[in-house]
Design an enzyme around this catalytic site. Structure first.
Site, PDB file in Angstrom:
ATOM      1  N   SER A 112      26.310  39.182  70.387  1.00 16.87           N
ATOM      2  CA  SER A 112      27.026  39.055  69.124  1.00 16.87           C
ATOM      3  C   SER A 112      27.355  40.443  68.568  1.00 16.87           C
ATOM      4  O   SER A 112      27.978  41.229  69.260  1.00 16.87           O
ATOM      5  CB  SER A 112      26.196  38.216  68.142  1.00 16.87           C
ATOM      6  N   ASP A 115      30.305  28.280  72.634  1.00 16.88           N
ATOM      7  CA  ASP A 115      30.338  29.305  71.587  1.00 16.88           C
ATOM      8  C   ASP A 115      31.740  29.357  70.982  1.00 16.88           C
ATOM      9  O   ASP A 115      32.671  29.854  71.597  1.00 16.88           O
ATOM     10  CB  ASP A 115      29.960  30.665  72.194  1.00 16.88           C
ATOM     11  N   HIS A 171      26.781  29.480  69.877  1.00 16.49           N
ATOM     12  CA  HIS A 171      26.701  30.951  69.897  1.00 16.49           C
ATOM     13  C   HIS A 171      25.266  31.454  70.043  1.00 16.49           C
ATOM     14  O   HIS A 171      25.006  32.439  70.736  1.00 16.49           O
ATOM     15  CB  HIS A 171      27.319  31.492  68.602  1.00 16.49           C
TER      16      HIS A 171
END
EC number: 2.3.1.31
Length: 398
Positions: free
Chosen positions: A167, A333, A366
């Site tokens: 991320s 995601d 995610h």
């Protein structure tokens, strides 16, 4: 003044202490080591808090830098000093794990703009003796990496064996490869992208507006008044948390089940389990995170656009690089969909880089990179083992 429950007060005080005097080691840089920021100003003095695991070998060739995500910190593999919970990636890092601390020297630092010991808006501004608040210049991903490079220098490490993160951490990984290609032997960006999409910026703006709409935010000077915009930050976290999951996970965990009742109340209490879950996520988050840091972190992600920094051509960011890459994404995601990772892979191919790519099939969204994902562990294991052989690191020895 907002009256806090004793438990909240205790945790909040612990968090505030960590801003200037963290429980972890901290590297301090004086006025002679000012850090120049993308905003065009320098900060000095400044500091960066970190944790290390394992031991650095004699030729300093086994160092791994772990970059944390939006609300993470340096406590990747140890008990968190504020929450008392395990580190955020203990499934990945430790003896015998994919990032084996019996073999590698692992560094994880709290990012610039954070709130766990690295200079951020909750840190004391040396010019005023009060918390920076919004007087801290806006921070970028490149600023975070620049600060990490100074920390790596302090260990006398010239080249990192591996930089890894997911991320926002993945953004830092890509920035490391672009800013310091000669200092990174291998890169493993996970569930990330080369820039923040307009949809992601929109979600962040909702969160920031929730924080700033809280009357206790007080123009960002809430620490001067011994209050905190807890409700606004909790709402921001609730909205963001939805983006970390997937519809399949939400349905499997909660469906439309009611919370501790057999029928709806026909009111606005948390009738549904998902409502109760999100409220819990929001309220536990505010105990460990600073609201202004949330503003700075989300803004740093919004500004990240690696192609824009290289004439609008992403491949230029990696042109001629000798770094080995493994790019990883997850099918469910929707915050950083696989198309984002593929654009990085295409740019790396165009730049002539050595790159492998893996899309992992999962319905966990995610946050899959933080969870027990056996396929992810196998790929990380394989990539690191291959890179270690190429680096000349002998198996089982530092």
């Amino acid at each position: 003044m907002t009256e806090l429950r004793p438990t909240e007060d205790t945790v909040s005080l612990a968090r505030r202490r960590e801003a200037d005097d963290p429980s972890s080691p901290v590297a301090r840089f004086g006025t002679d080591r000012a850090l120049m920021l993308d905003a065009g100003v320098a900060i000095a003095p400044w500091q960066i808090a970190y944790q290390t695991y394992g031991a650095l070998n004699a030729d300093k060739s086994n160092a791994v830098l772990v970059c944390h995500a939006l609300t993470g910190d340096q406590h990747v593999g140890n008990t968190h000093p504020v929450t008392g919970k395990p580190g955020w990636w203990t499934s990945m890092i430790g003896p015998g794990k994919p990032i084996d601390t019996d073999r590698y020297f692992v560094i994880c630092a709290n990012v610039l703009g954070g709130c766990l010991g690295t200079t951020g808006p909750a840190s004391t501004n040396p010019a005023t003796g009060k918390p920076y608040g919004l007087d801290l210049p806006v921070i970028t991903i490149r600023d975070m990496v620049r600060a990490q490079a100074a920390l790596v220098d302090s260990f006398g490490i010239g080249e990192l064996f591996l930089v890894i993160g997911g991320s926002m951490g993945g953004m830092q990984v890509l920035q490391w490869a672009a800013s310091y290609p000669e200092r990174v032997f291998a890169c493993l960006p996970i569930a990330t992208g080369p820039r923040h999409s307009s949809q992601n910026i929109a979600f962040h703006e909702v969160g920031r507006q929730a924080v700033m709409a809280d009357p206790d935010w007080r123009g960002g000077r809430y620490l001067d008044f011994d209050v905190s915009p807890r409700k606004g930050l909790a709402v921001a976290r609730m909205a963001a948390h939805i983006t970390y999951l997937s519809e399949a996970v939400l349905h499997r965990k909660f469906g439309r089940r009611l919370q501790d009742r057999d029928k709806p109340t026909f009111g606005f209490d948390s009738d549904f389990q998902i409502e109760s879950y999100l409220r819990h996520q929001g309220m536990t988050f505010v105990d460990r995170f600073d609201a202004n840091s949330y503003l700075y972190m989300t803004r740093a992600m919004d500004y990240f656009d690696l192609a824009a920094d290289h004439g609008g051509v992403l491949a230029n960011a990696f042109k001629g690089t000798k770094t080995r890459f493994c790019v990883m994404s997850f099918t469910s995601d929707w915050l950083f969909p696989t198309t984002e990772s593929r654009s990085v892979v295409h740019a790396l191919n165009a730049g002539g880089a050595s790159v492998s790519f893996a899309e992992i099939v999962t319905d966990r969204g995610h946050d899959a990179f933080l969870l027990d994902e056996p396929e992810m562990f196998k790929i990380v294991n394989g990539f690191i083992a291959s890179a270690a052989r190429a680096r000349g690191l002998k198996e089982g020895a530092r």
